[in-house]
Design a protein around this motif. Structure first.
Motif, PDB file in Angstrom:
ATOM      1  N   PRO A   1      52.995  52.601  43.010  1.00 42.09           N
ATOM      2  CA  PRO A   1      51.548  52.791  42.853  1.00 42.09           C
ATOM      3  C   PRO A   1      51.172  54.270  42.947  1.00 42.09           C
ATOM      4  N   GLY A   2      50.215  54.712  42.150  1.00 36.97           N
ATOM      5  CA  GLY A   2      49.817  56.119  42.124  1.00 36.97           C
ATOM      6  C   GLY A   2      50.728  56.926  41.211  1.00 36.97           C
ATOM      7  N   ASN A   3      51.485  56.216  40.362  1.00 32.83           N
ATOM      8  CA  ASN A   3      52.428  56.848  39.434  1.00 32.83           C
ATOM      9  C   ASN A   3      53.449  57.756  40.134  1.00 32.83           C
ATOM     10  N   VAL A   4      53.827  57.331  41.347  1.00 35.63           N
ATOM     11  CA  VAL A   4      54.868  58.051  42.087  1.00 35.63           C
ATOM     12  C   VAL A   4      56.230  57.592  41.582  1.00 35.63           C
ATOM     13  N   LEU A   5      57.107  58.557  41.311  1.00 34.53           N
ATOM     14  CA  LEU A   5      58.459  58.231  40.851  1.00 34.53           C
ATOM     15  C   LEU A   5      59.415  58.208  42.046  1.00 34.53           C
ATOM     16  N   LYS A   6      60.053  57.065  42.253  1.00 39.24           N
ATOM     17  CA  LYS A   6      60.989  56.926  43.370  1.00 39.24           C
ATOM     18  C   LYS A   6      62.419  56.959  42.833  1.00 39.24           C
ATOM     19  N   VAL A   7      63.186  57.923  43.307  1.00 37.89           N
ATOM     20  CA  VAL A   7      64.589  58.030  42.880  1.00 37.89           C
ATOM     21  C   VAL A   7      65.499  58.083  44.110  1.00 37.89           C
ATOM     22  N   SER A   8      65.076  57.342  45.145  1.00 45.29           N
ATOM     23  CA  SER A   8      65.814  57.417  46.410  1.00 45.29           C
ATOM     24  C   SER A   8      67.124  56.648  46.377  1.00 45.29           C
ATOM     25  N   SER A   9      67.440  55.990  45.261  1.00 47.06           N
ATOM     26  CA  SER A   9      68.729  55.296  45.178  1.00 47.06           C
ATOM     27  C   SER A   9      69.878  56.254  44.883  1.00 47.06           C
ATOM     28  N   PHE A  10      69.552  57.478  44.393  1.00 40.09           N
ATOM     29  CA  PHE A  10      70.659  58.403  44.102  1.00 40.09           C
ATOM     30  C   PHE A  10      70.377  59.853  44.473  1.00 40.09           C
ATOM     31  N   LEU A  11      69.084  60.217  44.694  1.00 40.95           N
ATOM     32  CA  LEU A  11      68.763  61.634  44.891  1.00 40.95           C
ATOM     33  C   LEU A  11      68.377  61.961  46.323  1.00 40.95           C
ATOM     34  N   ASN A  12      67.587  61.109  46.928  1.00 40.25           N
ATOM     35  CA  ASN A  12      67.245  61.318  48.322  1.00 40.25           C
ATOM     36  C   ASN A  12      67.323  59.959  49.018  1.00 40.25           C
ATOM     37  N   GLN A  13      67.455  59.946  50.297  1.00 40.27           N
ATOM     38  CA  GLN A  13      67.759  58.763  51.112  1.00 40.27           C
ATOM     39  C   GLN A  13      69.190  58.301  50.826  1.00 40.27           C
ATOM     40  N   GLN A  14      69.434  57.712  49.635  1.00 39.75           N
ATOM     41  CA  GLN A  14      70.832  57.493  49.254  1.00 39.75           C
ATOM     42  C   GLN A  14      71.224  58.558  48.229  1.00 39.75           C
ATOM     43  N   ILE A  15      72.405  59.151  48.423  1.00 41.74           N
ATOM     44  CA  ILE A  15      72.854  60.216  47.536  1.00 41.74           C
ATOM     45  C   ILE A  15      74.109  59.765  46.798  1.00 41.74           C
ATOM     46  N   ASP A  16      74.024  59.743  45.469  1.00 37.46           N
ATOM     47  CA  ASP A  16      75.197  59.474  44.645  1.00 37.46           C
ATOM     48  C   ASP A  16      75.985  60.785  44.608  1.00 37.46           C
ATOM     49  N   VAL A  17      76.977  60.901  45.474  1.00 31.82           N
ATOM     50  CA  VAL A  17      77.621  62.197  45.715  1.00 31.82           C
ATOM     51  C   VAL A  17      78.357  62.755  44.490  1.00 31.82           C
ATOM     52  N   PRO A  18      79.198  61.956  43.799  1.00 29.35           N
ATOM     53  CA  PRO A  18      79.836  62.539  42.602  1.00 29.35           C
ATOM     54  C   PRO A  18      78.802  63.020  41.568  1.00 29.35           C
ATOM     55  N   PHE A  19      77.726  62.252  41.396  1.00 27.65           N
ATOM     56  CA  PHE A  19      76.691  62.661  40.446  1.00 27.65           C
ATOM     57  C   PHE A  19      75.953  63.905  40.935  1.00 27.65           C
ATOM     58  N   MET A  20      75.710  63.958  42.243  1.00 23.32           N
ATOM     59  CA  MET A  20      75.049  65.131  42.829  1.00 23.32           C
ATOM     60  C   MET A  20      75.904  66.385  42.603  1.00 23.32           C
ATOM     61  N   MET A  21      77.222  66.251  42.736  1.00 26.31           N
ATOM     62  CA  MET A  21      78.106  67.402  42.525  1.00 26.31           C
ATOM     63  C   MET A  21      78.075  67.846  41.056  1.00 26.31           C
ATOM     64  N   GLU A  22      77.903  66.880  40.150  1.00 27.90           N
ATOM     65  CA  GLU A  22      77.777  67.192  38.724  1.00 27.90           C
ATOM     66  C   GLU A  22      76.488  67.992  38.477  1.00 27.90           C
ATOM     67  N   MET A  23      75.415  67.583  39.123  1.00 22.50           N
ATOM     68  CA  MET A  23      74.154  68.327  38.997  1.00 22.50           C
ATOM     69  C   MET A  23      74.324  69.735  39.568  1.00 22.50           C
ATOM     70  N   GLY A  24      75.049  69.825  40.679  1.00 26.34           N
ATOM     71  CA  GLY A  24      75.288  71.131  41.291  1.00 26.34           C
ATOM     72  C   GLY A  24      76.044  72.066  40.358  1.00 26.34           C
TER      73      GLY A  24
END
Lengths: 190, 190
Positions: B16-39
């Motif tokens: 609600p409020g057009n908030v985008l939730k990406v806590s499954s891979f970016l914050n709260q839960q971190i998809d580590v191999p993907f995060m390293m790719e972004m890094g």
């Protein structure tokens, strides 16, 4: 881990109240190559345990958790600190007695990120009285997941939290264990 | 970064409020191999800039900052959020107007960890109104260090913070730029 003990001796500062400050490399400022070395050490110690997820708590646990998660190839979940008990069906929440601040707070995590199929390793920067650790283990139990063990960069062994958990049969690994901190005598390792 | 756009489409949730939730891979839960790719992507974009340090802010900036710091081989410094202005000779402190909470808070960092010799890259998970980013750049200026540029995982371009900074001549990189978020139309990228 000898390299960590040397780093603590070299860069650690003893503040009033025998507080050990290691914010030049462990929290606030992070020596990233060294942090990754610590992560490989943690991953090595738990390599045979089938870890599926690392659980830590914001903020200073996140970097150590990331470093251990890279070689293990698993996700990190970080619990958030809050003043209120937000426990609902979708949020797991555990109370943490606070040693430094006297009061209490809570750690919470979205229930979607810990499941009964998970084998969870708890990683943090410090272990002292163990209150934060007990809270994290409580979250794992609430999720019905399996607590594999814990790994911390620095254990202040003289504060007893780690040994209390070991006495309950839990596996608690510390990369450096401090026996005592004293402004004059310096830092003694176990 | 196409892989990030796909991940946002697949795992992102519009609240609600057009908030985008990406806590499954970016914050709260971190998809580590993907995060390293972004890094690695961030590090590649700033490879020629002689970056000596990465500055981020707790908590959810830390993992992205770590991921970019590994290939760049530089330390991460994370600013802490606080309700009070603690500025002294030894603590740098900058005000951050808060978009979501309406009030204001401060970001602070030990002055020992940013020096005039530093070429600093700011890394964060999100860029929206840019208030947090402005606070971090202020800390860099207070230290007399050089602000090289910024990199964020996700820019909500429609909130204008990034373009305001670009208009002032600053280099702001986003791995995914969102043009609009709508519960029915979904997510549109720039």
């Amino acid at each position: 881990m000898k390299a960590l003990e040397e780093k603590i001796r070299k860069e650690g500062k003893i503040l009033p109240g025998n507080v050990l400050k290691v914010s030049s490399f462990l929290n606030q400022q992070i020596d990233v190559p060294f942090m990754m070395e610590m992560g490989r050490e943690i991953a090595g110690r738990y390599a045979e345990e089938g870890v599926t997820k690392i659980l830590t708590v914001e903020s200073s646990g996140i970097a150590v958790a990331m470093a251990a998660a890279v070689p293990l190839g698993v996700p990190v979940v970080f619990a958030k600190k809050t003043d209120k008990n937000h426990r609902t069906g979708r949020v797991l929440c555990a109370e943490v007695a606070s040693y430094t601040h006297g009061g209490k707070h809570f750690v919470e995590v979205d229930a979607a990120y810990l499941s009964p199929a998970d084998r969870v390793l708890v990683v943090d920067d410090f272990l002292a009285c163990g209150n934060a650790m007990v809270g994290l283990i409580d979250l794992i139990k609430q999720a019905g997941a399996h607590f594999v063990g814990a790994a911390v960069a620095i254990e202040k062994r003289y504060q007893g939290g780690g040994d209390k958990l070991r006495a309950e049969g839990m596996r608690i690994e510390a990369l450096a264990s401090i026996a005592s901190v004293d402004p004059e005598a310096g830092i003694a390792f176990c």
